[in-house]
Design an enzyme around this catalytic site. Structure first.
Site, mmCIF file in Angstrom:
data_model
loop_
_atom_site.group_PDB
_atom_site.id
_atom_site.type_symbol
_atom_site.label_atom_id
_atom_site.label_comp_id
_atom_site.label_asym_id
_atom_site.label_seq_id
_atom_site.Cartn_x
_atom_site.Cartn_y
_atom_site.Cartn_z
ATOM 1 N N ASN A 26 -71.773 104.616 3.241
ATOM 2 C CA ASN A 26 -71.597 103.767 2.066
ATOM 3 C C ASN A 26 -70.520 102.750 2.427
ATOM 4 O OD1 ASN A 26 -70.093 104.236 -1.230
ATOM 5 N ND2 ASN A 26 -71.390 102.610 -0.491
ATOM 6 N N GLY A 27 -70.852 101.469 2.287
ATOM 7 C CA GLY A 27 -69.905 100.420 2.647
ATOM 8 C C GLY A 27 -70.603 99.384 3.494
ATOM 9 N N GLY A 82 -77.935 103.444 -5.859
ATOM 10 C CA GLY A 82 -78.930 102.857 -4.964
ATOM 11 C C GLY A 82 -80.306 103.349 -5.324
ATOM 12 N N CYS A 140 -74.206 102.395 -2.094
ATOM 13 C CA CYS A 140 -75.009 103.548 -1.715
ATOM 14 C C CYS A 140 -74.286 104.773 -2.219
ATOM 15 C CB CYS A 140 -75.127 103.650 -0.200
ATOM 16 S SG CYS A 140 -75.998 102.254 0.525
ATOM 17 N N TYR A 182 -67.827 98.319 -13.041
ATOM 18 C CA TYR A 182 -69.273 98.388 -13.257
ATOM 19 C C TYR A 182 -69.956 99.526 -12.519
ATOM 20 C CZ TYR A 182 -74.222 97.169 -12.559
ATOM 21 O OH TYR A 182 -75.583 97.205 -12.483
HETATM 22 P P1 AMP Z 1 -76.487 88.184 -13.868
HETATM 23 O O1 AMP Z 1 -77.749 88.014 -14.613
HETATM 24 O O2 AMP Z 1 -76.653 87.821 -12.427
HETATM 25 O O3 AMP Z 1 -75.322 87.443 -14.484
HETATM 26 O O4 AMP Z 1 -76.193 89.742 -13.880
HETATM 27 C C1 AMP Z 1 -75.072 90.244 -14.476
HETATM 28 C C2 AMP Z 1 -75.229 91.691 -14.813
HETATM 29 O O5 AMP Z 1 -75.578 92.466 -13.676
HETATM 30 C C3 AMP Z 1 -73.898 92.225 -15.316
HETATM 31 O O6 AMP Z 1 -73.920 92.287 -16.686
HETATM 32 C C4 AMP Z 1 -73.740 93.571 -14.689
HETATM 33 O O7 AMP Z 1 -74.040 94.566 -15.631
HETATM 34 C C5 AMP Z 1 -74.714 93.595 -13.566
HETATM 35 N N1 AMP Z 1 -74.025 93.465 -12.272
HETATM 36 C C6 AMP Z 1 -72.900 92.812 -11.997
HETATM 37 N N2 AMP Z 1 -72.593 92.882 -10.688
HETATM 38 C C7 AMP Z 1 -73.568 93.608 -10.131
HETATM 39 C C8 AMP Z 1 -73.827 94.026 -8.814
HETATM 40 N N3 AMP Z 1 -73.066 93.684 -7.795
HETATM 41 N N4 AMP Z 1 -74.907 94.779 -8.627
HETATM 42 C C9 AMP Z 1 -75.722 95.106 -9.606
HETATM 43 N N5 AMP Z 1 -75.526 94.733 -10.873
HETATM 44 C C10 AMP Z 1 -74.474 93.980 -11.140
#
Ligand code: AMP
Ligand code: SF4
Length: 461
Positions: free
Chosen positions: A103-104, A28, A2, A245
């Protein structure tokens, strides 16, 4: 996951809060809310379940007239995604009116909630944040507000960066482990607070400092801010995934510029797992900054072989798997002009379920890539996050289920390598295990909700 924003004592507080939230939309996308403290000490509130720009499109900001306001952009990590759960949560308690933005994620919220309900509390939302509100409300009405907040927070465990607005003061708090970021800044004479400093840049505010782990800053409407450190000291454990990320690269998070750190991750990645190739292709936007570092270190030119449709949000942030699957396809397209006949290194920040990478790799091959080597600028994601980043349970995390070569063949690459945990810390420039890295290492600095239940059972026995 968030974003928080506060503006204290400014004639356009709500408008600036809106802009600050706009800059933090990436934190978010499910809902947004702003609460304003009016001159007559009443509160006004506007919230909605959409993007910041949609909820506030053509909005008449004179309906949020006060000089101090707090705002929140939400992505669900605890509680459902209904409008009730959109923050700030506002309530009237014996100590007056209060609005809270969080946030958390709290790891003992379920237990506290059950106890409070058994004791007669009525909950209006399913979010863990409301637990804090109830705990504040239940302190004796004659104790000072600061003490009430401290006593409430001493009962919760987990990650919290908080903005708590009362009718005469704002409290800004970061949990003792400092898991989530929170920064303070100045806009002329006005004080501002935000999860990420990119919000300050948009407002023209100046970054002053981070709220420190375990710090409570109390800002009275008619006096000077005071800082307290009322909690038991804990090992600080800021979330390393913010650098990997989550945070925007132009932000300063945990006192470091995210862009520089992320770029360095690419440098370390190339050092650890260099491979002969013709071009480096970033996955936009998540892999761009690390790919720059990789390309520089490996001396392989960077080319934009994948193009992103910018009118699609973060696909991962859609809560339903069906929408997510569809989203990957509409979000990226491969550019055959760049890829045809080339050996490519494709760089992304992480692989979670493997859905995104698998689809991207097949797109790259369809566009004529001769070899596809995937490089990931963080270690394999092995466990869920309990501290405020939405990651699926272990059974959906591909790295918890398969070996690296197995993942490589599942996503269809010629080779796959991840950045090591040592390499990640090297890039951040922090001694190993000085941050939370639990989703990679399995070492949860505050424990897991399951461990808490186990401890409780052992105590009962
Ligand atoms: P996936 O298709 O589940 O392997 O999604 C991986 C992609 O989602 C990664 O390349 C990141 O850019 C993004 N990502 C990784 N962790 C998160 C997260 N916790 N929340 C949102 N996006 C994420
Ligand atoms: Fe961040 Fe991962 Fe720790 Fe969660 S488990 S706080 S995402 S490092």
């Amino acid at each position: 996951m968030c974003g928080l924003m506060a503006v204290v004592d400014h004639p356009e507080a709500a408008n600036l809060t809106y802009l600050g939230l706009y800059a933090q939309q990436h934190r978010g996308q499910e809902g947004v809310g702003i609460v304003c403290l009016n001159d007559d000490r009443t509160f006004s509130l506007k919230k909605g379940k959409a993007l910041v720009s949609d909820v506030f499109r053509d909005y008449d900001f004179s309906k949020l007239p006060g000089r101090t306001s707090v705002g929140h952009v939400r992505y669900t990590t605890a509680g459902g995604s209904s409008l009730d759960n959109v923050q700030p949560i506002f309530a009237e308690i014996s100590k007056g009116r209060v609005a809270i933005a969080h946030n958390g994620n709290l790891i003992n919220a379920d237990k506290l909630r059950r106890e409070l309900i058994q004791d007669g509390a009525i909950f209006g939302t399913s979010s863990d944040t409301e637990v804090i509100l109830h705990l504040i409300a239940r302190t004796p009405s004659d104790i000072p507000l600061e003490e009430a907040v401290i006593s409430a927070l001493q009962q919760v465990q987990g990650a919290y960066s908080l903005l708590i607005l009362f009718s005469d003061r704002l409290m800004v708090v970061r949990d003792p482990a400092g898991l989530r970021p929170l920064a303070l800044g100045k806009l002329g004479e006005s004080l501002v607070a935000a999860s990420e400093t990119c919000a300050f840049d948009l407002l023209g505010a100046e970054y002053e400092r981070d709220v420190l782990p375990g710090e409570l800053v109390v800002i009275p409407m008619d006096g000077k801010a005071k800082s307290y450190f009322p909690f038991k000291k804990e090992k600080s454990a800021p979330c390393i995934f913010e650098h990997v990320y989550f945070a925007r690269p132009d932000s300063r998070v945990f006192e470091q510029n995210v862009y520089s750190v992320r770029r360095q991750m690419g440098v370390e990645l190339a050092r650890e797992s260099h491979i002969e190739a013709d071009i480096v292709v970033p996955v936009p936007d998540s892999g761009v900054t690390a790919a720059l570092g990789y390309s520089e270190q490996a001396r392989i030119p960077l080319e934009l072989g994948l193009i992103r449709n910018h009118y699609v949000g973060r696909t991962f942030i859609e809560p339903m798997q069906s929408i997510r699957d569809f989203g990957v396809k509409i979000k990226h397209n491969a550019n055959p002009e760049v890829l045809k006949g080339k050996r490519i290194v494709v760089v992304d920040d992480s692989i979670v379920r493997g859905t995104t990478s698998r689809k991207l790799v097949s797109m790259l091959r369809d566009a004529g890539a001769k070899e596809v080597h995937m490089r990931i600028s963080s270690p394999p994601t092995m466990g869920p996050c309990y501290y405020g980043i939405d990651t699926p349970e272990k059974d959906q995390l591909i790295a918890a289920q398969k070996s690296i070569p197995e993942i490589g063949s599942y996503i269809g690459v010629d080779s796959l390598a991840y950045l090591s945990l040592e390499g990640l810390y090297k890039a951040v420039g922090v001694e190993q295990s000085k941050m939370c890295d639990a989703c990679f290492s399995g070492e949860y600095p505050l424990g897991t909700p399951q461990q808490l239940v186990q401890i409780k059972q052992e105590q009962l026995l």
